[in-house]
Motif scaffolding. Structure first.
Motif, PDB file in Angstrom:
ATOM      1  N   ALA A   1       1.069  -1.333   0.019  1.00 22.77           N
ATOM      2  CA  ALA A   1      -0.025  -0.005   0.044  1.00 22.77           C
ATOM      3  C   ALA A   1       0.946   1.190  -0.034  1.00 22.77           C
ATOM      4  N   MET A   2       0.513   2.244  -0.800  1.00 25.63           N
ATOM      5  CA  MET A   2       1.449   3.508  -0.858  1.00 25.63           C
ATOM      6  C   MET A   2       0.613   4.523   0.245  1.00 25.63           C
ATOM      7  N   PRO A   3       1.429   5.422   0.727  1.00 29.57           N
ATOM      8  CA  PRO A   3       0.928   6.371   1.602  1.00 29.57           C
ATOM      9  C   PRO A   3      -0.090   7.134   1.149  1.00 29.57           C
ATOM     10  N   GLY A   4       0.094   7.784  -0.101  1.00 28.69           N
ATOM     11  CA  GLY A   4      -0.653   8.545  -0.819  1.00 28.69           C
ATOM     12  C   GLY A   4      -2.058   7.908  -1.578  1.00 28.69           C
ATOM     13  N   GLY A   5      -2.310   6.730  -1.152  1.00 34.22           N
ATOM     14  CA  GLY A   5      -3.521   6.080  -1.711  1.00 34.22           C
ATOM     15  C   GLY A   5      -3.007   5.140  -3.013  1.00 34.22           C
ATOM     16  N   GLY A   6      -3.668   4.004  -3.042  1.00 32.55           N
ATOM     17  CA  GLY A   6      -3.318   3.193  -4.192  1.00 32.55           C
ATOM     18  C   GLY A   6      -2.537   1.946  -3.471  1.00 32.55           C
ATOM     19  N   VAL A   7      -2.111   0.758  -4.548  1.00 30.96           N
ATOM     20  CA  VAL A   7      -1.185  -0.025  -3.987  1.00 30.96           C
ATOM     21  C   VAL A   7      -0.263  -0.199  -5.216  1.00 30.96           C
ATOM     22  N   LEU A   8       0.873  -0.896  -4.828  1.00 29.16           N
ATOM     23  CA  LEU A   8       1.868  -0.958  -5.992  1.00 29.16           C
ATOM     24  C   LEU A   8       2.291  -2.407  -5.934  1.00 29.16           C
ATOM     25  N   ILE A   9       2.470  -2.964  -7.081  1.00 29.50           N
ATOM     26  CA  ILE A   9       3.048  -4.305  -7.204  1.00 29.50           C
ATOM     27  C   ILE A   9       4.454  -4.282  -7.760  1.00 29.50           C
ATOM     28  N   ASP A  10       5.485  -4.597  -7.363  1.00 27.90           N
ATOM     29  CA  ASP A  10       6.815  -4.462  -7.676  1.00 27.90           C
ATOM     30  C   ASP A  10       7.019  -5.831  -8.187  1.00 27.90           C
ATOM     31  N   THR A  11       7.712  -5.896  -9.502  1.00 32.73           N
ATOM     32  CA  THR A  11       7.898  -7.378 -10.168  1.00 32.73           C
ATOM     33  C   THR A  11       9.397  -7.251 -10.438  1.00 32.73           C
ATOM     34  N   PRO A  12       9.729  -8.812 -10.401  1.00 33.46           N
ATOM     35  CA  PRO A  12      11.209  -9.014 -10.946  1.00 33.46           C
ATOM     36  C   PRO A  12      11.717  -8.427 -12.164  1.00 33.46           C
ATOM     37  N   GLY A  13      12.909  -8.015 -12.578  1.00 34.51           N
ATOM     38  CA  GLY A  13      13.389  -7.771 -13.855  1.00 34.51           C
ATOM     39  C   GLY A  13      12.977  -8.930 -14.848  1.00 34.51           C
ATOM     40  N   LEU A  14      12.405  -8.113 -15.780  1.00 30.79           N
ATOM     41  CA  LEU A  14      11.720  -9.336 -17.076  1.00 30.79           C
ATOM     42  C   LEU A  14      13.015  -9.262 -18.168  1.00 30.79           C
ATOM     43  N   ARG A  15      13.555 -10.369 -18.346  1.00 25.82           N
ATOM     44  CA  ARG A  15      14.537 -10.336 -19.635  1.00 25.82           C
ATOM     45  C   ARG A  15      13.661 -10.770 -20.721  1.00 25.82           C
ATOM     46  N   GLY A  16      12.985 -11.845 -20.335  1.00 25.10           N
ATOM     47  CA  GLY A  16      11.898 -12.306 -21.806  1.00 25.10           C
ATOM     48  C   GLY A  16      10.698 -11.663 -21.468  1.00 25.10           C
ATOM     49  N   VAL A  17      10.140 -11.140 -22.522  1.00 27.33           N
ATOM     50  CA  VAL A  17       8.799 -10.489 -22.783  1.00 27.33           C
ATOM     51  C   VAL A  17       8.137 -10.828 -23.795  1.00 27.33           C
ATOM     52  N   GLY A  18       7.510 -12.364 -23.749  1.00 27.24           N
ATOM     53  CA  GLY A  18       6.848 -12.824 -24.948  1.00 27.24           C
ATOM     54  C   GLY A  18       5.520 -12.591 -24.873  1.00 27.24           C
ATOM     55  N   LEU A  19       4.749 -12.316 -25.888  1.00 27.21           N
ATOM     56  CA  LEU A  19       3.453 -12.003 -26.178  1.00 27.21           C
ATOM     57  C   LEU A  19       2.814 -13.171 -25.815  1.00 27.21           C
ATOM     58  N   TRP A  20       1.379 -13.095 -25.200  1.00 22.93           N
ATOM     59  CA  TRP A  20       0.553 -14.220 -25.419  1.00 22.93           C
ATOM     60  C   TRP A  20      -0.730 -13.604 -25.783  1.00 22.93           C
ATOM     61  N   ASP A  21      -1.173 -14.061 -26.921  1.00 25.87           N
ATOM     62  CA  ASP A  21      -2.434 -13.446 -27.711  1.00 25.87           C
ATOM     63  C   ASP A  21      -2.755 -12.305 -27.493  1.00 25.87           C
ATOM     64  N   ALA A  22      -1.712 -11.281 -27.943  1.00 26.50           N
ATOM     65  CA  ALA A  22      -1.892  -9.863 -27.496  1.00 26.50           C
ATOM     66  C   ALA A  22      -2.162  -9.031 -28.915  1.00 26.50           C
ATOM     67  N   SER A  23      -2.999  -9.766 -29.760  1.00 23.89           N
ATOM     68  CA  SER A  23      -3.138  -9.110 -31.082  1.00 23.89           C
ATOM     69  C   SER A  23      -3.988  -7.918 -30.689  1.00 23.89           C
TER      70      SER A  23
END
Length: 371
Positions: A255-277
């Motif tokens: 949770a962020m102090p100013g409101g809202g929440v944040l999801i931090d993710t590991p660094g993505l080396r491979g970013v393959g598409l998945w049915d993203a037309s």
């Protein structure tokens, strides 16, 4: 961590405790059948090795996901899910998760061409791009295609802006990214100097934001700045190639102090598409618009007569780089769809054979009894 001692909760308790994590009336309505069973509502803040941490009215609980482990990797519990958790038990179990509003999915690097869900119920997808290295616009476009496809609103954040002291140069870099990201806000931010953070915090306040990008993009530093404390570990970028080390190893929701929440993710080396037309079409909206003016509906935009896209290339309205990037992502997406369909057909054939074998055995057994 809170002391998880409450076994039951009222709707007002859930609203008060879970509202900072995104709980609202729609989630409450969706959860009502599970509340009638005595289950607790909660949001998954971390997942690892078949277990997850869930924030509930009673605190953060550790729960097992064994009841929600289907063969489809897109249906596993993930960070950001709203779930129904048992009020007690050793171990506790997640019984189910509520239907997702959005889901950020990429394809795995495995030969099975499976999708991998990275985060659920995300409102803003923050694509972090470091200005400490040369801009890779094609990679930005790839991230944006997945972000648009997820249903979230993309946002590109150019981190480490303090490394580009010349305002004219910085403005040109922002403009380059804006060209590759039509319809997407592009912000330059310096977490070290606090520049641009107030604008970013205002944009993502009140919703769920996920941080995406390569290792070394400055995601953990940016997360700490938004959270107001050094929650995420930070490591220096390698001087040799400007690449970072993995400092975040799991997806964490905070949770962020100013409101809202944040999801931090590991660094993505491979970013393959998945049915993203749909996402690819959104990133390259100007090409899709031009294509509507082509003479042939199945125009490949290469040498066909009456091709509006080729005309735009010739007049300079469209860059060759953009068209090549569009073609590459479209080809990749078509391959993924083809592989997925082939795998589904193979699984169906296997199921038909299994049922056929059962039917055959039953017939033989029946004939044996008749004799």
């Amino acid at each position: 961590m809170f002391n998880a001692s409450l076994n039951t909760s009222s709707p007002s308790d859930a609203q008060q405790v879970l509202a900072p994590y995104g709980w609202d009336e729609e989630w409450a309505d969706a959860f009502a059948p599970h509340a009638a069973e005595g289950l607790l509502p909660g949001r998954v803040v971390r997942v690892d090795r078949g277990q997850c941490d869930v924030v509930t009215v009673g605190g953060v609980l550790r729960a097992d996901t064994a009841f929600v482990t289907p063969h489809d990797p897109l249906r596993v519990v993930c960070t950001g899910d709203w779930v129904a958790v048992e009020p007690d038990g050793n171990p506790r179990y997640v019984r189910t998760y509520l239907p997702r509003r959005t889901a950020f999915v990429r394809s795995t690097s495995s030969k099975r061409s499976e999708g991998q869900i990275l985060a659920a119920n995300v409102d803003h997808a923050i694509v972090a791009v470091s200005l400490a290295a040369e801009l890779e616009l094609a990679r930005v476009e790839r991230f944006l295609a997945l972000a648009w496809e997820s249903g979230a609103q993309p946002l590109v954040v150019l981190t480490k802006a303090d490394l580009v002291p010349d305002p004219v140069t910085l403005a040109h870099l922002v403009q380059d990214v804006e060209t590759a990201a039509p319809g997407v806000p592009v912000l330059s931010v310096s977490a070290e100097q606090g520049e641009g953070l107030d604008v970013l915090a205002a944009v993502v306040a009140g919703g769920t934001a996920v941080l995406l990008g390569q290792s070394g993009a400055g995601k953990s530093t940016l997360a700490n700045a938004l959270l107001g404390e050094d929650t995420m570990d930070v490591q220096a970028v390698r001087d040799v190639d400007g690449k970072g080390r993995h400092t975040t190893t799991t997806r964490n929701l905070l949770a962020m102090p100013g409101g809202g929440v944040l999801i931090d993710t590991p660094g993505l080396r491979g970013v393959g598409l998945w049915d993203a037309s749909t996402g690819v079409g959104q990133v390259f909206a100007e090409i899709e618009e031009l294509a509507r003016g082509c003479r042939f509906h199945d125009c490949a935009h290469e040498s066909e007569p009456g091709c509006a896209v080729v005309v735009a290339i010739d007049t300079g309205e469209l860059s060759v780089r953009r068209l090549e990037s569009y073609r590459k992502l479209m080809r990749e997406n078509q391959r993924i769809i083809a592989k997925t369909d082939a795998r589904m057909r193979a699984e169906l054939r296997k199921e038909w054979k299994r049922r056929g074998a059962i039917g055959k055995a039953a017939m033989e057994a029946k004939r044996g009894r008749v004799r």
